[in-house]
Motif scaffolding. Structure first.
Motif, PDB file in Angstrom:
ATOM      1  N   THR A 382      -9.035 109.907  48.606  1.00 38.00           N
ATOM      2  CA  THR A 382      -7.849 110.052  49.663  1.00 38.00           C
ATOM      3  C   THR A 382      -8.291 110.837  50.781  1.00 38.00           C
ATOM      4  OG1 THR A 382      -6.640 111.847  48.453  1.00 38.00           O
ATOM      5  CG2 THR A 382      -5.982 109.441  47.847  1.00 38.00           C
ATOM      6  N   GLU A 383      -7.488 110.451  51.775  1.00 33.50           N
ATOM      7  CA  GLU A 383      -7.551 111.317  52.840  1.00 33.50           C
ATOM      8  C   GLU A 383      -6.226 111.447  53.772  1.00 33.50           C
ATOM      9  OE1 GLU A 383     -10.799 110.273  55.413  1.00 33.50           O
ATOM     10  OE2 GLU A 383     -10.634 111.851  57.034  1.00 33.50           O
ATOM     11  N   GLU A 384      -5.821 112.473  54.196  1.00 30.54           N
ATOM     12  CA  GLU A 384      -4.671 112.910  55.023  1.00 30.54           C
ATOM     13  C   GLU A 384      -4.901 112.148  56.306  1.00 30.54           C
ATOM     14  OE1 GLU A 384      -2.735 117.227  53.555  1.00 30.54           O
ATOM     15  OE2 GLU A 384      -4.000 117.056  55.294  1.00 30.54           O
ATOM     16  N   ILE A 385      -3.926 111.486  56.823  1.00 32.56           N
ATOM     17  CA  ILE A 385      -4.054 110.758  58.100  1.00 32.56           C
ATOM     18  C   ILE A 385      -3.428 111.452  59.092  1.00 32.56           C
ATOM     19  CG2 ILE A 385      -3.487 108.617  59.580  1.00 32.56           C
ATOM     20  CD1 ILE A 385      -5.452 108.575  57.276  1.00 32.56           C
ATOM     21  N   ASN A 386      -4.100 112.083  60.065  1.00 25.34           N
ATOM     22  CA  ASN A 386      -3.470 112.806  61.437  1.00 25.34           C
ATOM     23  C   ASN A 386      -4.005 112.273  62.387  1.00 25.34           C
ATOM     24  OD1 ASN A 386      -3.181 114.901  63.300  1.00 25.34           O
ATOM     25  ND2 ASN A 386      -3.637 116.634  61.927  1.00 25.34           N
ATOM     26  N   VAL A 387      -2.846 111.948  63.022  1.00 26.82           N
ATOM     27  CA  VAL A 387      -3.062 110.896  64.399  1.00 26.82           C
ATOM     28  C   VAL A 387      -4.023 111.526  65.470  1.00 26.82           C
ATOM     29  CG1 VAL A 387      -1.132 109.435  63.787  1.00 26.82           C
ATOM     30  CG2 VAL A 387      -0.932 111.633  65.049  1.00 26.82           C
ATOM     31  N   ASN A 388      -3.808 112.913  65.580  1.00 25.90           N
ATOM     32  CA  ASN A 388      -4.495 113.619  66.593  1.00 25.90           C
ATOM     33  C   ASN A 388      -6.035 113.566  66.138  1.00 25.90           C
ATOM     34  OD1 ASN A 388      -2.183 114.463  67.244  1.00 25.90           O
ATOM     35  ND2 ASN A 388      -2.168 116.664  66.363  1.00 25.90           N
ATOM     36  N   ASN A 389      -6.561 113.249  64.939  1.00 27.84           N
ATOM     37  CA  ASN A 389      -8.055 113.116  64.639  1.00 27.84           C
ATOM     38  C   ASN A 389      -8.407 111.785  64.642  1.00 27.84           C
ATOM     39  OD1 ASN A 389      -7.569 115.698  64.047  1.00 27.84           O
ATOM     40  ND2 ASN A 389      -7.595 115.594  61.984  1.00 27.84           N
ATOM     41  N   LEU A 390      -7.462 110.733  64.934  1.00 30.73           N
ATOM     42  CA  LEU A 390      -8.073 109.270  64.996  1.00 30.73           C
ATOM     43  C   LEU A 390      -9.035 109.208  65.905  1.00 30.73           C
ATOM     44  CD1 LEU A 390      -4.832 107.486  64.049  1.00 30.73           C
ATOM     45  CD2 LEU A 390      -6.584 107.895  62.447  1.00 30.73           C
ATOM     46  N   PRO A 391     -10.390 108.568  65.691  1.00 30.18           N
ATOM     47  CA  PRO A 391     -11.332 108.655  66.786  1.00 30.18           C
ATOM     48  C   PRO A 391     -11.125 107.244  67.456  1.00 30.18           C
ATOM     49  CG  PRO A 391     -12.476 107.990  64.673  1.00 30.18           C
ATOM     50  CD  PRO A 391     -10.852 108.448  64.404  1.00 30.18           C
ATOM     51  N   SER A 392     -11.834 106.979  68.378  1.00 27.65           N
ATOM     52  CA  SER A 392     -12.029 105.595  69.032  1.00 27.65           C
ATOM     53  C   SER A 392     -12.502 104.451  68.135  1.00 27.65           C
ATOM     54  CB  SER A 392     -12.689 105.726  70.277  1.00 27.65           C
ATOM     55  OG  SER A 392     -14.307 105.887  70.194  1.00 27.65           O
ATOM     56  N   SER A 429      -6.361 102.715  63.882  1.00 28.12           N
ATOM     57  CA  SER A 429      -4.942 102.982  63.136  1.00 28.12           C
ATOM     58  C   SER A 429      -5.474 103.143  61.533  1.00 28.12           C
ATOM     59  CB  SER A 429      -4.055 101.704  63.406  1.00 28.12           C
ATOM     60  OG  SER A 429      -3.670 101.681  64.579  1.00 28.12           O
ATOM     61  N   ALA A 430      -4.796 103.893  61.099  1.00 24.37           N
ATOM     62  CA  ALA A 430      -5.014 103.952  59.598  1.00 24.37           C
ATOM     63  C   ALA A 430      -4.782 102.794  58.793  1.00 24.37           C
ATOM     64  CB  ALA A 430      -3.966 105.070  58.915  1.00 24.37           C
ATOM     65  N   GLY A 431      -6.104 102.679  58.078  1.00 26.88           N
ATOM     66  CA  GLY A 431      -6.018 101.221  57.402  1.00 26.88           C
ATOM     67  C   GLY A 431      -6.866 100.246  57.855  1.00 26.88           C
ATOM     68  N   ASP A 432      -7.273 100.236  59.065  1.00 21.14           N
ATOM     69  CA  ASP A 432      -8.374  99.484  59.719  1.00 21.14           C
ATOM     70  C   ASP A 432      -9.353  99.372  58.828  1.00 21.14           C
ATOM     71  OD1 ASP A 432      -6.689  99.088  61.592  1.00 21.14           O
ATOM     72  OD2 ASP A 432      -7.628 100.080  63.248  1.00 21.14           O
ATOM     73  N   SER A 433     -10.273  98.464  58.708  1.00 20.07           N
ATOM     74  CA  SER A 433     -11.299  98.251  58.002  1.00 20.07           C
ATOM     75  C   SER A 433     -12.393  97.257  58.444  1.00 20.07           C
ATOM     76  CB  SER A 433     -10.980  97.749  56.494  1.00 20.07           C
ATOM     77  OG  SER A 433     -10.482  96.484  56.893  1.00 20.07           O
ATOM     78  N   ILE A 434     -13.451  97.478  57.679  1.00 16.95           N
ATOM     79  CA  ILE A 434     -14.834  96.684  58.068  1.00 16.95           C
ATOM     80  C   ILE A 434     -15.567  96.017  56.817  1.00 16.95           C
ATOM     81  CG2 ILE A 434     -16.315  98.541  58.096  1.00 16.95           C
ATOM     82  CD1 ILE A 434     -17.889  97.409  60.722  1.00 16.95           C
ATOM     83  N   GLU A 435     -16.085  94.762  56.920  1.00 24.14           N
ATOM     84  CA  GLU A 435     -17.070  94.386  55.895  1.00 24.14           C
ATOM     85  C   GLU A 435     -18.179  93.753  56.329  1.00 24.14           C
ATOM     86  OE1 GLU A 435     -15.009  91.614  53.391  1.00 24.14           O
ATOM     87  OE2 GLU A 435     -13.578  92.949  52.755  1.00 24.14           O
ATOM     88  N   ILE A 436     -19.455  94.313  55.761  1.00 23.79           N
ATOM     89  CA  ILE A 436     -20.782  93.885  56.169  1.00 23.79           C
ATOM     90  C   ILE A 436     -21.481  93.329  55.010  1.00 23.79           C
ATOM     91  CG2 ILE A 436     -22.893  95.000  57.242  1.00 23.79           C
ATOM     92  CD1 ILE A 436     -21.128  97.056  58.333  1.00 23.79           C
ATOM     93  N   LEU A 437     -22.419  92.333  55.392  1.00 21.89           N
ATOM     94  CA  LEU A 437     -23.284  91.596  54.443  1.00 21.89           C
ATOM     95  C   LEU A 437     -24.748  91.740  54.940  1.00 21.89           C
ATOM     96  CD1 LEU A 437     -23.551  90.417  51.646  1.00 21.89           C
ATOM     97  CD2 LEU A 437     -23.393  88.126  53.031  1.00 21.89           C
ATOM     98  N   GLU A 438     -25.615  92.303  54.427  1.00 17.35           N
ATOM     99  CA  GLU A 438     -26.870  92.389  54.718  1.00 17.35           C
ATOM    100  C   GLU A 438     -27.991  91.947  53.692  1.00 17.35           C
ATOM    101  OE1 GLU A 438     -27.463  96.629  57.145  1.00 17.35           O
ATOM    102  OE2 GLU A 438     -26.604  96.790  55.148  1.00 17.35           O
ATOM    103  N   THR A 439     -29.037  91.603  54.277  1.00 20.77           N
ATOM    104  CA  THR A 439     -30.038  91.459  53.123  1.00 20.77           C
ATOM    105  C   THR A 439     -30.579  92.545  52.722  1.00 20.77           C
ATOM    106  OG1 THR A 439     -31.880  91.380  54.877  1.00 20.77           O
ATOM    107  CG2 THR A 439     -31.024  89.359  54.324  1.00 20.77           C
ATOM    108  N   GLU A 440     -31.366  92.590  51.609  1.00 11.96           N
ATOM    109  CA  GLU A 440     -31.744  93.932  50.807  1.00 11.96           C
ATOM    110  C   GLU A 440     -32.961  94.286  51.768  1.00 11.96           C
ATOM    111  OE1 GLU A 440     -32.722  95.265  46.232  1.00 11.96           O
ATOM    112  OE2 GLU A 440     -34.219  93.505  47.154  1.00 11.96           O
ATOM    113  N   LYS A 441     -33.243  95.490  51.757  1.00 12.19           N
ATOM    114  CA  LYS A 441     -34.581  96.222  52.534  1.00 12.19           C
ATOM    115  C   LYS A 441     -35.877  95.425  52.255  1.00 12.19           C
ATOM    116  CE  LYS A 441     -32.262 100.482  53.795  1.00 12.19           C
ATOM    117  NZ  LYS A 441     -32.285 101.989  53.757  1.00 12.19           N
TER     118      LYS A 441
END
Length: 654
Positions: A382-392, A429-441
């Protein structure tokens, strides 16, 4: 006033204590006894200085109390020195603190396997191919992990998003099969001999008997509803192509995420403190999880030196919990660790027990501290959500990518592909997410990006890697269009700071409500301005109100304008053709302007539109001949994103 009235007034004044005396003077008094009529500059200066000092002290006290306490000294709840008696410790909950929402962070890096077909030295082989899958919520705070990322630069993004020509070993558009194979299976095709006739699975007599009995039973007197089975066979147990599916979407929905809406006031507020709880999934060194959660090498060395006297080893067991209190740094817009608390699971009972705490002093060193107030440790991180800390969005993608060991070149391409659709300088915004699929190195450590999906708010944008017959590899959305637009929305170095939006506003000079036909992007004088897209220069001159102004005509009725320039670039004049990203001028404050900025506007068929929100045409689309193959690629990638992880799954990142 007559003499009688004047005398009566004088008598009243004298009776009340007033008297007619000499005026105030700065000269020394006559005689040795002062008469109280002289002014003392020393006394007056002392009084003024006392008042100013009191105002400054009270202002500083108020500033520290409301928003700046971490800047001047370490907060007491973060730094409870272990040298104090335990019974004198004060509860860390400060009265009046606003309760911050706590979000369960998702951070998964997994290996998924699939059987693929490929040609090796003219042979068709089917073998297991591992792929790397990342599912994570976007980082909600900027730490030392992303301190050295490249500056936001639209031109660099244009270069990073260009298509590439794949070599013969490229794995884009892999042929993925549903069945699993062990090792490698070689496929060899040969013509059947003319004399070979395969034996029938069902004889003609048995087939006719089956059909006759079925029909007779179906239409027999008293028979009910029935089914006619004309043939049957065993389920196919061989290799099969994955079917093309029409539905789908971003797999894996982040659950139990608290969303805190951002306010306009929060954008201008300073950084604040927040705490994250991290689970160590596997036994190992403490260094790796700390470096991925706000520590750099220097702070880790300091903390390690502090904890070595109370921890027997630099390794931590699986299941250990880390509580990391992050706070603002004094000289940068980055959060740094203010406190680290380590908890070990009891081997006998499984209870989580405090092992050690290190806290940052106001001198910049770490010392041993007391255990912070107890909490119930959740199953998820978990992580506390502080709106002042939200980055670009830009920095959050970089922070998340580095936490998951994604190559910087791949991250540069990801942010470049989304730069045309998204304002990367806005906060997430808190809850934004990303998914990535790559080949193995491979043997050289190289990986290829196959798929990326970015979820911001309620909108999900997906891009799939696809290779055309000429070997060109690019990324396309599910409709077969590239993420690139033919115009960029922030055409200056660094993107600028949004100082004024499109629409009606009170003019800063004329103080009347007027239509603002573009957006103002503030930046330093001399900052390079780029052409938003390919086109032909229509104007390059002084225009009343706009100052030094350049206008470019693009295809399909689009025009862009660039005002208040300090200087128009050499060679930029009407009739000259320019390409996207070419320097056309430099930021200034000419014309009706209150400071250095770029006034950027877009016209469509002669009408002004909002440059930051107008829907822009795509730069490129797949031709119809690839429609079937591209749908197959989408279906196969979705299958990989939905598969269970292989046994060799890499544990969720710490």
């Amino acid at each position: 006033m007559n003499p009688a009235q004047r005398n009566r007034t004088a008598a009243l004044l004298k009776a009340s204590g007033f008297e007619d005396g000499p005026a105030l003077t700065v000269q020394s008094t006559d005689g040795e006894i002062p008469h109280g009529r002289e002014l003392s500059f020393a006394w007056l200066t002392g009084t003024v200085m006392t008042g100013l000092t009191s105002v400054l002290l009270m202002g500083a006290a108020l500033y520290v109390s409301f928003e700046g306490q971490d800047t001047f000294s370490t907060a007491y709840e973060a730094l409870q020195l272990i040298t104090k008696p335990a019974e004198t410790a004060i509860d860390s909950q400060v009265k009046g603190d606003r309760v911050r929402p706590v979000a369960r962070t998702r951070s998964e890096l997994e290996i998924v396997e699939a059987s693929i077909r490929e040609n090796v030295d003219g042979r068709a082989l089917i073998r297991k191919q591992p792929f790397v899958r990342v599912r994570a919520t976007l980082a909600t705070a900027a730490t030392a992990l992303s301190n050295d990322i490249p500056d936001y630069d639209p031109v660099a993004m244009i270069d990073a998003s260009q298509p590439v020509v794949a070599d013969g070993d490229d794995v884009a558009n892999p042929d993925i099969y549903g069945a699993e194979v062990e090792g490698e299976v070689q496929i060899k095709t040969a013509a059947l001999p003319a004399s070979f006739v395969p034996a029938p699975a069902i004889s003609d007599k048995s087939a006719s008997d089956f059909v006759r009995s079925t029909v007779e039973n179906l239409f027999a007197e008293g028979g009910g509803e029935g089914e006619v089975a004309l043939a049957y066979a065993q389920p196919d147990t061989g290799l099969r192509d994955l079917g093309v599916v029409t539905d789908g979407g971003l797999s894996g929905i982040a659950e139990n995420v608290s969303i805190l809406p951002k306010t306009k006031l929060a954008e201008d507020a300073g950084l604040g403190r927040s705490e994250r709880v991290v689970t160590v999934r596997e036994s190992g060194s403490l260094k790796e999880p700390l470096l991925k959660n706000g520590f750099d090498t220097q702070t880790y060395d300091m903390v390690s030196a502090t904890l070595k006297n109370v921890l027997s080893s630099a390794n931590v067991p699986g299941g250990a919990r880390l509580r990391i209190l992050m706070g603002p740094a004094r000289n940068s817009q980055t959060l740094i660790p203010h406190r680290l608390s380590i908890y070990f699971p009891d081997p006998a009972t499984g209870e989580i027990k405090h092992a050690a705490t290190a806290a940052l002093t106001d001198r910049g060193s770490y010392v041993l501290g007391l255990e912070p107030p107890k909490i119930e440790f959740p199953e998820e991180d978990t992580e506390e959500i502080n709106v002042n800390n939200l980055p670009s969005v830009y920095r959050s993608i970089w922070e998340t990518a580095r936490k998951h060991d994604i190559d910087d070149a791949i991250t540069s391409r990801i942010v470049a592909m989304f730069a045309y659709d998204i304002d990367l300088t806005k906060r997430i915004s808190a809850g934004d997410s990303i998914e990535i699929l790559e080949t193995e190195k491979d043997a050289t450590g190289h990986q290829d990006l196959l798929y990326v999906a970015l979820k911001l708010g309620t909108t999900t944008r997906e891009l799939f890697r696809f290779r055309t017959d000429d070997g060109t590899v690019d990324f396309y959305d599910p409709d077969g269009e590239t993420g690139k637009r033919f115009l960029t929305r922030r055409p200056l170095q660094g993107g600028g700071r949004l100082a004024s939006r499109f629409g009606n506003r009170v003019h800063p000079i004329f103080k009347s409500r007027r239509m603002h036909t573009g957006v103002d992007l503030a930046s330093k004088t001399g900052t390079p301005i780029y052409a938003s897209g390919d086109g032909v220069i229509e104007k390059a001159q002084w225009v009343s109100g706009y100052g030094k102004y350049v206008e470019i005509k693009h295809v399909n009725g689009f025009e862009t304008g660039y005002g208040h320039q300090s200087r128009i670039a050499d060679g930029i004049k009407p009739g000259v053709r320019v390409r996207q990203g070419q320097i056309i001028g430099y930021v200034g404050s000419t014309g009706n302007s209150t400071g250095p900025h770029l006034h950027f506007e877009i016209k469509v068929n002669g009408r002004f539109v909002d440059p930051l929100s107008v829907k822009l045409p795509r730069d490129k689309s797949l031709s119809a001949q690839y429609e079937g193959n591209f749908e197959q690629t989408i279906a196969q990638i979705r299958d990989l994103m939905n598969r269970d992880a292989a046994p060799m799954t890499v544990a969720a990142l710490n």
